[in-house]
Design an enzyme around this catalytic site. Sequence first.
Site, PDB file in Angstrom:
ATOM      1  N   LYS A 108       0.821  -1.219   0.000  1.00 49.79           N
ATOM      2  CA  LYS A 108       0.000   0.000   0.000  1.00 49.79           C
ATOM      3  C   LYS A 108       0.853   1.266   0.000  1.00 49.79           C
ATOM      4  O   LYS A 108       0.418   2.308  -0.495  1.00 49.79           O
ATOM      5  CB  LYS A 108      -0.932   0.035   1.219  1.00 49.79           C
ATOM      6  CG  LYS A 108      -1.779  -1.211   1.450  1.00 49.79           C
ATOM      7  CD  LYS A 108      -2.860  -1.368   0.409  1.00 49.79           C
ATOM      8  CE  LYS A 108      -4.006  -2.285   0.787  1.00 49.79           C
ATOM      9  NZ  LYS A 108      -3.726  -3.685   1.082  1.00 49.79           N
TER      10      LYS A 108
HETATM   11  C1  LIG Z   1      -4.424  -4.859   0.715  1.00 49.48           C
HETATM   12  C2  LIG Z   1      -3.670  -6.145   0.711  1.00 49.48           C
HETATM   13  C3  LIG Z   1      -3.965  -7.165  -0.188  1.00 49.48           C
HETATM   14  C4  LIG Z   1      -5.139  -7.093  -1.139  1.00 49.48           C
HETATM   15  O1  LIG Z   1      -4.973  -6.081  -2.105  1.00 49.48           O
HETATM   16  P1  LIG Z   1      -6.236  -5.576  -2.953  1.00 49.48           P
HETATM   17  O2  LIG Z   1      -5.782  -4.396  -3.683  1.00 49.48           O
HETATM   18  O3  LIG Z   1      -7.279  -5.235  -1.907  1.00 49.48           O
HETATM   19  O4  LIG Z   1      -6.679  -6.698  -3.800  1.00 49.48           O
HETATM   20  C5  LIG Z   1      -3.148  -8.295  -0.212  1.00 49.48           C
HETATM   21  N1  LIG Z   1      -2.118  -8.415   0.647  1.00 49.48           N
HETATM   22  C6  LIG Z   1      -1.815  -7.461   1.543  1.00 49.48           C
HETATM   23  C7  LIG Z   1      -0.675  -7.680   2.466  1.00 49.48           C
HETATM   24  C8  LIG Z   1      -2.565  -6.294   1.608  1.00 49.48           C
HETATM   25  O5  LIG Z   1      -2.256  -5.341   2.506  1.00 49.48           O
END
Ligand SMILES: *Cc1c(COP(=O)(O)O)cnc(C)c1O
Length: 460
Positions: A108
């Site tokens: 993120k």
């Molecule tokens: C947010 C997240 C996901 C999922 O990503 P999306 O964009 O919601 O599909 C997978 N793994 C981790 C560690 C995350 O923080």
Amino acid sequence: MQYLSTRGGNDPIGFSDAVMMGQARDGGLLVPKRIPDAGDHIDSWSVLGYQGLAVEIMRPFVDLSSEELRQIVQRSYAMFAVPEVAPLRHVGPVSILELFHGPTLAFKDLALQFLGNLFSHLLAARGGELNVLTATSGDTGSAAIQGIRGRDHLSVFVMHPRGRISKSQELQMTSVLDSNVHNIAIEGTFDDCQGIMKTIFGDLAFRDRYSLGSANSINWARVLAQIVYYAYSALRVVKETGAPGVRVTVPTGNFGNIFAGYVCARMGLPIRRLILATNENDILSRFFNTGEYRRSEVAKTISPAMDIQVASNFERYLYYHVGGNGERVRDLMLQFAEEHVFRLDPDMIRHERIVAGSGNTEDTLETIRRYHADHGYLLDPHTAVGVHVAEQHLSEEEPMVCLATAHPAKFGQAIRDAVGEDLARHPLLESLEDRETRVDVLPASVDAVRDYISSRLVAA
Ligand SMILES: *Cc1c(COP(=O)(O)O)cnc(C)c1O
């Protein structure tokens, strides 16, 4: 580039307006009017570093000058722990793209550092303020907080599902005491948090009165920043191996990450196939295998960021899938809201670049254990779900890239359960243990959250 709503009810707007708007005013999501073709640039882009490539990828999508964009990009990736930003490691049969070297140790950060700097830039240019309302399954919250804390004219309200995120994830949010950061623990699931957020964004009078914006992947700028690492890894692997293209496996929850890969592939970058991996919450993998999109109860797993049934970015995919027909998207989404199910022709879905599979808790723990024993590499549980599914889609011609979405230390308990030892540690997380924290607990109610926001902000 102009941006339109997936539901067809928003006048075309420019990039900066789309970023500030977050969710389209008709309840849909904003998408670029066309996807630029990058096919002619593959060779020249292959020699660029991460930041240089980011500027080239993003340029056709934005209404900033190249110099403004370059500065925002430089600022956003300067504090990553490795200068390469997103290193690739060859581990057994796959290449792991490590997306966890940012300040909160999850992928993120690659988008939210960019978004924080972009918001600041736009607010400095236009004046006003922005109050970001966010729902988190664990990692978006801390990354949004790190992107926004301490910035002028910006604040962030983060809703997380109480008790459904890891201890480290919780501390990463609640230990931030800046006055522009508001942590809310909702007594419900992530889908409840996301539902409350969407309802509040749908209350246009409230949204305008409190200048609300979004840092979830409903914000197009997040998808945009994520396109970069797909291009970066595909170009690198193709250059190193001479292969015609790669496959990329993506552990998926809200469909935000993999949707960026879908756009990247449609731009003409050498991504031949996207492999969507889910945990027990497998609504998306069922859809891609059967054409039926049917919601069920959220199961709590050891990969909590993927404990999602209603994936918001799926609507963007639907929009392209039905040929940009906003009315059809709106009808399908309304049908889903009422009946919790809709069906599309499975043969049409098979023509797409996305294939899907899922892994349960046992598969996840087994994969973590095996990669540690055989390759000395620790996978976080989300990445492990991806690697488990990737192993069923390996090909001789197209090397496999697996996105590593979090550092294993964020999920220490799962690592202990898998390998029997406390192997996953990170100094950034250990330093949080005795910090002072601040969080407010609210019921899963739109009114409670609305009241909370208005009690903390001055109406415009
Ligand atoms: C947010 C997240 C996901 C999922 O990503 P999306 O964009 O919601 O599909 C997978 N793994 C981790 C560690 C995350 O923080």
